[in-house]
Design a protein around this motif. Structure first.
Motif, short mmCIF file in Angstrom:
data_model
loop_
_atom_site.label_atom_id
_atom_site.label_comp_id
_atom_site.label_asym_id
_atom_site.label_seq_id
_atom_site.Cartn_x
_atom_site.Cartn_y
_atom_site.Cartn_z
N ILE A 170 32.93 -11.19 -38.84
CA ILE A 170 32.26 -12.31 -38.15
C ILE A 170 31.94 -13.33 -39.23
CG2 ILE A 170 30.37 -13.00 -36.66
CD1 ILE A 170 30.08 -10.12 -35.78
N GLU A 203 29.30 -22.35 -31.54
CA GLU A 203 30.58 -21.63 -31.51
C GLU A 203 30.61 -20.62 -32.64
OE1 GLU A 203 34.61 -23.50 -30.42
OE2 GLU A 203 34.80 -23.17 -32.59
N ARG A 204 31.00 -19.43 -32.24
CA ARG A 204 31.17 -18.37 -33.21
C ARG A 204 32.55 -17.76 -32.99
NH1 ARG A 204 27.46 -20.75 -34.87
NH2 ARG A 204 25.26 -20.09 -35.01
N SER A 205 32.94 -16.86 -33.91
CA SER A 205 34.23 -16.19 -33.76
C SER A 205 34.13 -14.81 -34.35
CB SER A 205 35.32 -16.99 -34.46
OG SER A 205 35.12 -17.00 -35.86
N ARG A 245 36.99 -16.64 -29.99
CA ARG A 245 35.93 -17.63 -30.19
C ARG A 245 35.00 -17.59 -29.01
NH1 ARG A 245 37.09 -21.44 -34.21
NH2 ARG A 245 39.17 -21.19 -35.09
N ARG A 283 30.65 -18.60 -27.60
CA ARG A 283 29.45 -19.40 -27.84
C ARG A 283 28.23 -18.49 -27.77
NH1 ARG A 283 30.24 -24.59 -28.57
NH2 ARG A 283 32.20 -25.50 -27.87
N ASP A 284 27.41 -18.64 -28.75
CA ASP A 284 26.23 -17.80 -28.86
C ASP A 284 25.08 -18.45 -28.12
OD1 ASP A 284 24.45 -16.30 -31.70
OD2 ASP A 284 24.19 -16.12 -29.51
N THR A 331 30.80 -16.35 -39.42
CA THR A 331 29.57 -17.16 -39.43
C THR A 331 28.40 -16.40 -40.03
OG1 THR A 331 30.37 -18.28 -37.45
CG2 THR A 331 28.05 -18.56 -37.99
N TYR A 332 28.35 -15.14 -39.74
CA TYR A 332 27.23 -14.32 -40.22
C TYR A 332 27.56 -13.61 -41.53
CZ TYR A 332 25.69 -15.18 -35.46
OH TYR A 332 25.31 -15.79 -34.29
#
Lengths: 279, 155
Positions: free
Chosen positions: B121, B100-102, B90, B92-93, B123-124
């Motif tokens: 990924i 927060e991204r992972s 995890r 942070r972008d 989130t994307y």
């Protein structure tokens, strides 16, 4: 001269010769004794023979009045010995002659015999003593006394035993309560004081002695393993210098890709770059 | 007495197990193949010069994309991961307001010559399957954010 006339003449003589005073002591006894002698005539000579000093004191005292007064006083004096007195009175009443004389006896006693007078007096006295002391109660007490003298010790033991049993039955909850209270008090004091140093050592030794050999062997084995175990890297977290090569080598092939947008891919020396647009 | 006997038996059994387990570490490895997984989160900069930390490895590639500098904002190295294991990092972008991204990496195959990963990924909504030969690194970049996610196997 019949008996009645004799008594009348006797008291008339006495009245004339003496003042109106209370009869002396002992007179009643003598009169009773004379009444008992019912077969003998009662004359002045006889009375003087009984008590020469009596004559001046019984003037104007009719026989009935005397008898009533004497009976009352005698009952009062002998209230503690009523059974014997009652018997003696009854005995004398039984033997008393049926004298009848309105002149000798009190006017209200006319036509009433001495026996009846005595019985009347006795019943009146008994009524007066009602609740205070009775012949029946006295008889019961006498029987109890007679019985008690024979088995007093046994009765005392039985009474004491019964009393003790009753008290024990009544007070047994108190004993249990006291016992519980005492136990609680000791536990409380024990907890407040805490175990002594020696007791704590004893407890620790008893608890850990059984595991002593096992602990020792395990510790020795752990020591051997720690010394002999090779170093192996674990997971390296952020902030640390990871094992990185000065340059990249090898190649990366993209077997599959999924993305909702445009993707630019191009290989380079030791890397494959995938750029995402539209994010 | 019984308690003492049972305790000693258990202790002896424990020692024996430890000895056997320790001995097995020196035995020839016949277990399932494993691989080390390296994940680096790199932030490129077009203004600040200088490549720091793990970003130095990717200097050539980043420079070609016009970045004059870069630094590693997060990294993780998972060692001896067997096939089927998953590593999630995890982060942070910065380009997205430190949201927060992972990134999730799953080992599909592990051997001396070839390693296969499934990189995702969420989130994307991006996922890919890669085959790494003699090492090799996959760099998934979001140029708009200046964010690069590098996944590579280790020895």
């Amino acid at each position: 001269m019949d008996r009645k006339d004799e008594i009348h003449a006797l008291f008339e003589a006495l009245r004339q010769e003496s003042a109106d005073t209370a009869p002396p002591e002992g007179l009643k006894e003598r009169i009773f004794a004379r009444i008992d002698q019912s077969e003998q005539a009662l004359s002045s000579e006889d009375l003087r023979a009984i008590d020469p000093d009596v004559e001046p004191d019984i003037e104007g005292w009719p026989v009935g009045h005397w008898l009533r007064r004497e009976t009352t006083e005698l009952v009062s004096e002998r209230s503690s010995d009523w059974p014997s007195f009652s018997e003696s009175v009854m005995a004398r009443v039984t033997r008393a002659p049926a004298l009848e004389s309105s002149d000798v006896l009190a006017p209200e006693a006319e036509g009433v015999s001495i026996r009846e007078l005595l019985l009347d007096e006795r019943s009146q006295e008994m009524a007066r003593m009602e609740g205070k002391w009775t012949a029946f109660a006295a008889q019961i007490m006498a029987d109890l006394d007679r019985r008690a003298s024979d088995e007093l010790d046994a009765q005392a033991v039985d009474l004491l035993r019964a009393e003790v049993d009753r008290e024990m039955h009544v007070r047994s909850p108190d004993f249990e309560e006291h016992f519980k209270h005492e136990v609680d008090r000791r536990i409380f004091n024990r907890g407040r004081a805490g175990p002594s140093l020696w007791e704590r050592l004893q407890g620790w030794w008893a608890e850990h002695t059984a595991y002593g050999w096992g602990l020792g062997a395990t510790a020795a084995a752990a020591a051997v393993l720690v010394v002999a175990m090779p170093r192996t890297p674990g997971v390296v977290g952020p902030g640390t210098e990871s094992e990185s090569a000065a340059h990249l080598s090898g190649e990366v092939l993209i077997d599959a890709i999924a993305f909702e947008g445009d993707v630019i891919m191009y290989p380079d020396e030791g890397v494959t770059v995938v750029l995402l647009s539209g994010v | 007495m019984l308690r003492l006997l049972v305790t000693r038996l258990l202790s002896t059994a424990l020692v024996a197990a430890m000895v056997v387990g320790g001995a097995s570490m020196f035995a020839p490895a016949q277990a399932a193949p494993t691989v080390d997984v390296h994940i680096d989160i790199i932030k490129g900069s077009r203004d600040t010069k200088g490549f720091q930390g793990g970003a130095k490895v990717f200097k050539k590639v980043l420079s070609e994309m016009g970045f004059v500098g870069a630094k590693t904002i997060d990294t993780v190295t998972a060692t001896k991961r067997s096939v089927g294991s998953t590593i999630e990092l995890r982060f942070r972008d910065p380009g997205a307001g430190n949201a927060e991204r992972s990134i999730i990496v799953k080992v599909l195959e592990a051997s001396k010559k070839r390693t296969r990963f499934h990189v995702q990924i969420p989130t994307y909504r991006f996922s890919t399957q890669t085959t790494h030969k003699d090492g090799g690194a996959l760099i998934t970049g979001i140029p708009k954010h200046g964010l690069f996610l590098a996944v590579r196997p280790g020895s």
